[in-house]
Design a protein around this motif. Structure first.
Motif, PDB file in Angstrom:
ATOM      1  N   ARG A 227      14.090  60.053  75.639  1.00 57.12           N
ATOM      2  CA  ARG A 227      12.782  61.219  76.252  1.00 57.12           C
ATOM      3  C   ARG A 227      13.015  60.396  77.617  1.00 57.12           C
ATOM      4  O   ARG A 227      11.702  61.447  78.133  1.00 57.12           O
ATOM      5  CB  ARG A 227      12.363  61.308  75.341  1.00 57.12           C
ATOM      6  N   THR A 250      19.868  59.709  72.429  1.00 55.78           N
ATOM      7  CA  THR A 250      18.977  60.165  71.287  1.00 55.78           C
ATOM      8  C   THR A 250      18.745  61.368  70.741  1.00 55.78           C
ATOM      9  O   THR A 250      19.250  61.810  71.575  1.00 55.78           O
ATOM     10  CB  THR A 250      16.851  59.381  71.503  1.00 55.78           C
ATOM     11  N   ARG A 251      18.213  61.499  69.953  1.00 55.66           N
ATOM     12  CA  ARG A 251      18.344  63.361  68.605  1.00 55.66           C
ATOM     13  C   ARG A 251      17.622  64.178  69.298  1.00 55.66           C
ATOM     14  O   ARG A 251      17.921  64.946  70.000  1.00 55.66           O
ATOM     15  CB  ARG A 251      17.695  62.468  67.555  1.00 55.66           C
ATOM     16  N   GLN A 264      25.046  61.419  70.091  1.00 54.33           N
ATOM     17  CA  GLN A 264      24.124  61.362  69.654  1.00 54.33           C
ATOM     18  C   GLN A 264      24.063  60.034  68.457  1.00 54.33           C
ATOM     19  O   GLN A 264      24.966  59.628  67.996  1.00 54.33           O
ATOM     20  CB  GLN A 264      23.025  62.123  67.819  1.00 54.33           C
ATOM     21  N   ILE A 265      23.377  58.591  69.034  1.00 53.91           N
ATOM     22  CA  ILE A 265      23.528  57.858  68.505  1.00 53.91           C
ATOM     23  C   ILE A 265      22.369  57.662  67.413  1.00 53.91           C
ATOM     24  O   ILE A 265      21.311  57.731  67.549  1.00 53.91           O
ATOM     25  CB  ILE A 265      23.186  56.289  69.170  1.00 53.91           C
ATOM     26  N   THR A 268      21.716  59.733  61.889  1.00 51.90           N
ATOM     27  CA  THR A 268      22.576  60.659  61.342  1.00 51.90           C
ATOM     28  C   THR A 268      23.374  60.657  62.430  1.00 51.90           C
ATOM     29  O   THR A 268      23.657  61.908  63.294  1.00 51.90           O
ATOM     30  CB  THR A 268      20.931  61.830  61.571  1.00 51.90           C
ATOM     31  N   SER A 283      12.006  54.707  72.978  1.00 53.85           N
ATOM     32  CA  SER A 283      11.431  53.891  72.307  1.00 53.85           C
ATOM     33  C   SER A 283      12.207  52.683  71.386  1.00 53.85           C
ATOM     34  O   SER A 283      11.219  51.631  71.589  1.00 53.85           O
ATOM     35  CB  SER A 283      10.219  55.152  72.312  1.00 53.85           C
ATOM     36  N   ASN A 302      12.853  50.550  79.881  1.00 54.26           N
ATOM     37  CA  ASN A 302      11.130  51.401  79.814  1.00 54.26           C
ATOM     38  C   ASN A 302       9.938  51.165  79.800  1.00 54.26           C
ATOM     39  O   ASN A 302       9.416  49.267  80.575  1.00 54.26           O
ATOM     40  CB  ASN A 302      11.647  50.950  78.023  1.00 54.26           C
TER      41      ASN A 302
HETATM   42  C1  LIG Z   1      15.698  61.532  59.664  1.00 57.26           C
HETATM   43  C2  LIG Z   1      15.551  61.789  61.038  1.00 57.26           C
HETATM   44  C3  LIG Z   1      17.167  61.085  61.098  1.00 57.26           C
HETATM   45  C4  LIG Z   1      16.795  60.465  62.939  1.00 57.26           C
HETATM   46  N1  LIG Z   1      17.891  60.128  62.943  1.00 57.26           N
HETATM   47  C5  LIG Z   1      17.906  59.797  64.448  1.00 57.26           C
HETATM   48  C6  LIG Z   1      19.665  59.535  65.134  1.00 57.26           C
HETATM   49  O1  LIG Z   1      20.399  59.267  64.282  1.00 57.26           O
HETATM   50  N2  LIG Z   1      18.969  58.960  66.900  1.00 57.26           N
HETATM   51  C7  LIG Z   1      18.090  59.328  66.781  1.00 57.26           C
HETATM   52  O2  LIG Z   1      18.135  58.520  68.609  1.00 57.26           O
HETATM   53  N3  LIG Z   1      16.885  59.402  66.386  1.00 57.26           N
HETATM   54  C8  LIG Z   1      16.550  60.006  65.149  1.00 57.26           C
HETATM   55  N4  LIG Z   1      15.827  59.877  65.160  1.00 57.26           N
HETATM   56  C9  LIG Z   1      14.800  60.506  65.776  1.00 57.26           C
HETATM   57  C10 LIG Z   1      14.232  59.188  66.405  1.00 57.26           C
HETATM   58  O3  LIG Z   1      12.978  59.083  64.592  1.00 57.26           O
HETATM   59  C11 LIG Z   1      12.614  59.107  67.551  1.00 57.26           C
HETATM   60  O4  LIG Z   1      11.805  60.172  67.072  1.00 57.26           O
HETATM   61  C12 LIG Z   1      13.304  59.487  68.454  1.00 57.26           C
HETATM   62  O5  LIG Z   1      14.420  58.125  68.386  1.00 57.26           O
HETATM   63  C13 LIG Z   1      13.258  59.081  69.093  1.00 57.26           C
HETATM   64  O6  LIG Z   1      13.970  59.343  70.470  1.00 57.26           O
HETATM   65  P1  LIG Z   1      13.189  59.096  72.420  1.00 57.26           P
HETATM   66  O7  LIG Z   1      13.162  57.164  72.344  1.00 57.26           O
HETATM   67  O8  LIG Z   1      14.146  59.275  72.959  1.00 57.26           O
HETATM   68  O9  LIG Z   1      12.234  59.387  72.588  1.00 57.26           O
HETATM   69  P2  LIG Z   1      10.294  58.943  72.534  1.00 57.26           P
HETATM   70  O10 LIG Z   1      10.355  58.237  71.319  1.00 57.26           O
HETATM   71  O11 LIG Z   1      10.187  59.841  73.238  1.00 57.26           O
HETATM   72  O12 LIG Z   1      10.434  57.605  73.419  1.00 57.26           O
HETATM   73  C14 LIG Z   1      10.650  57.840  75.268  1.00 57.26           C
HETATM   74  C15 LIG Z   1      10.900  56.446  75.497  1.00 57.26           C
HETATM   75  O13 LIG Z   1      10.878  56.753  77.171  1.00 57.26           O
HETATM   76  C16 LIG Z   1       9.863  55.558  77.886  1.00 57.26           C
HETATM   77  N5  LIG Z   1       9.377  56.164  79.085  1.00 57.26           N
HETATM   78  C17 LIG Z   1       8.878  57.555  79.443  1.00 57.26           C
HETATM   79  N6  LIG Z   1       9.383  57.793  80.787  1.00 57.26           N
HETATM   80  C18 LIG Z   1      10.169  56.599  81.360  1.00 57.26           C
HETATM   81  C19 LIG Z   1       9.963  56.578  82.970  1.00 57.26           C
HETATM   82  N7  LIG Z   1      10.187  57.068  83.678  1.00 57.26           N
HETATM   83  N8  LIG Z   1      11.398  55.065  82.825  1.00 57.26           N
HETATM   84  C20 LIG Z   1      11.102  54.317  81.511  1.00 57.26           C
HETATM   85  N9  LIG Z   1      10.414  54.422  80.200  1.00 57.26           N
HETATM   86  C21 LIG Z   1      10.232  55.277  80.380  1.00 57.26           C
HETATM   87  C22 LIG Z   1       8.893  55.791  77.011  1.00 57.26           C
HETATM   88  O14 LIG Z   1       8.135  54.516  77.216  1.00 57.26           O
HETATM   89  C23 LIG Z   1       9.001  55.512  75.299  1.00 57.26           C
HETATM   90  O15 LIG Z   1       9.122  54.527  75.135  1.00 57.26           O
HETATM   91  C24 LIG Z   1      16.006  60.567  63.363  1.00 57.26           C
HETATM   92  C25 LIG Z   1      14.716  61.086  62.963  1.00 57.26           C
HETATM   93  C26 LIG Z   1      14.917  61.119  61.256  1.00 57.26           C
HETATM   94  C27 LIG Z   1      13.083  62.422  61.555  1.00 57.26           C
END
Ligand SMILES: Cc1cc2nc3c(=O)[nH]c(=O)nc-3n(C[C@H](O)[C@H](O)[C@H](O)COP(=O)(O)OP(=O)(O)OC[C@H]3O[C@@H](n4cnc5c(N)ncnc54)[C@H](O)[C@@H]3O)c2cc1C
Length: 341
Positions: A227, A250-251, A264-265, A268, A283, A302
């Motif tokens: 994200r 990510t998801r 998607q890694i 799920t 994250s 990050n």
């Molecule tokens: C049953 C279930 C199954 C799931 N299966 C999966 C799955 O298979 N795969 C998956 O990925 N998720 C899955 N999820 C979701 C998972 O729990 C997390 O919500 C998701 O992985 C978070 O995605 P993210 O790291 O992209 O986003 P966030 O958690 O929002 O992280 C974004 C990161 O980006 C960093 N960032 C922001 N701006 C910048 C920048 N300019 N430069 C550098 N860093 C920056 C932030 O510091 C933060 O650490 C599942 C959830 C559930 C409930």
């Protein structure tokens, strides 16, 4: 309708069966991976390994199944099996299992594999371990042991099915290793006559629309975005192209359609094990990490030095990806350009 669980006499159930999933005769990588593991277990415990193929024009695929580890192949050819149809596939496999009684029945944890496995488990009144990432057989050579990630990958549940047969499992793509093709292998091919009444099929394929599908599970290099990249993947795509890497997300990024679900890694999504993973703006939630933790080298970028992804990384870059990626891209271009001269 309720069903009473009947204990099965387990002693006359023998062998490992692998249902090979294919599209017009092209078998999916995950099916070969499962067959490879079945072969390894079969060799270790002296168990016969059988492949099952359903469809049409399967002579060449059946031979390939032998070359990739099967001792024998059951081939059911019928027009109704040309496309995946839950009615026809469930009936044919149920009939085969009831007749030949395999001790272990393995399928791919794909859309169709999951659909078929659930239906078979109900019809056969047996247990199913879904989405296995590790597979073994107990030293006595009888009981299948499947490990499944739980609570977002923070635990590995070890599951056995002691009292029912066949012992069923679906296995996730990318977690096992396929056998090399060995054209000197020989085996038996059994053609099975399928009894599929015409009124059994209630759905019909009217048109096939090809969709772009990618398999990142075998990629040697991956750039994975979260994200933190926002809704623009330009920098990530440019970096991936320069590195000849696949793109993972990510998801949340797959949810908004920035990339298809194939990318998607995670728990799920897809499990990957590249030599190099560059992970940006992620994250490090357990659901994501469980799909990439076997990468050989992980470099994470990050902005948040407390980000969980750093606990799983070999190199941690605490910085804004919008600063680091352009510099990295320029450095790579300079290097590629200078070596091309
Ligand atoms: C049953 C279930 C199954 C799931 N299966 C999966 C799955 O298979 N795969 C998956 O990925 N998720 C899955 N999820 C979701 C998972 O729990 C997390 O919500 C998701 O992985 C978070 O995605 P993210 O790291 O992209 O986003 P966030 O958690 O929002 O992280 C974004 C990161 O980006 C960093 N960032 C922001 N701006 C910048 C920048 N300019 N430069 C550098 N860093 C920056 C932030 O510091 C933060 O650490 C599942 C959830 C559930 C409930």
């Amino acid at each position: 309708m309720s069903k009473t669980k009947k204990p099965t006499n387990t002693t006359d159930w023998k062998g490992i069966w692998v249902i090979l999933e294919h599209a017009k005769g092209k078998v999916s990588g995950v099916s070969w991976e499962i067959l490879g593991k079945a072969r390894e277990l079969g060799d270790r415990y002296g168990i016969r390994v059988s492949a099952v193929l359903l469809g049409t024009n399967l002579d060449e695929v059946a031979k390939e199944a032998i070359y990739r580890g099967a001792d024998e192949v059951y081939v059911a050819e019928h027009e109704a099996l040309m496309h995946y149809s839950w009615e026809a596939h469930t009936k044919v496999v149920t009939d085969l299992v009831e007749k030949y009684r395999p001790n272990i029945l393995l399928l791919a944890a794909t859309h169709n594999g999951r659909d078929l496995a659930g239906r078979l488990a109900v019809r056969l009144n047996t247990g199913l371990t879904a989405d296995v990432v590790e597979l073994d057989i107990e030293p006595e050579g009888e009981l299948l042991v499947g490990s499944v990630p739980g609570f977002g990958g923070s635990i590995l549940a070890v599951i056995k099915c002691e009292h029912s047969r066949p012992q069923m499992a679906t296995i996730r793509p990318g977690v096992l290793i396929a056998q090399e093709l060995d054209t000197s292998r020989t085996g038996e091919i059994h053609k099975i006559a399928s009894d599929i009444p015409p009124n059994l099929i209630t759905t019909q394929v009217l048109q096939e629309i090809p969709v772009e599908s990618v398999d990142i599970s075998k990629a040697k290099r991956i750039v994975a975005a979260g994200r933190g990249v926002g809704t623009n993947l330009e920098l990530v795509e440019e970096l991936a192209e320069l590195l000849d890497a696949a793109i993972g997300v990510t998801r949340p990024l797959a949810d908004i359609g920035l990339k298809s679900r194939d990318h998607q890694i995670g728990s799920t999504g897809v499990t990957v094990r590249p030599k190099l993973a560059i992970i940006v703006g992620v994250s490090g939630a357990a659901h994501f990490v469980s799909g990439i933790q076997d990468a050989e080298t992980i470099i994470s970028i990050n902005i948040d030095e407390e980000a969980l992804i750093f606990d799983h990384s070999d190199y941690c870059v605490v910085a804004d990806l919008n600063d680091v990626l352009p510099e990295l891209i320029e450095a790579l271009k300079a290097r590629l350009y200078s070596t091309a001269k």
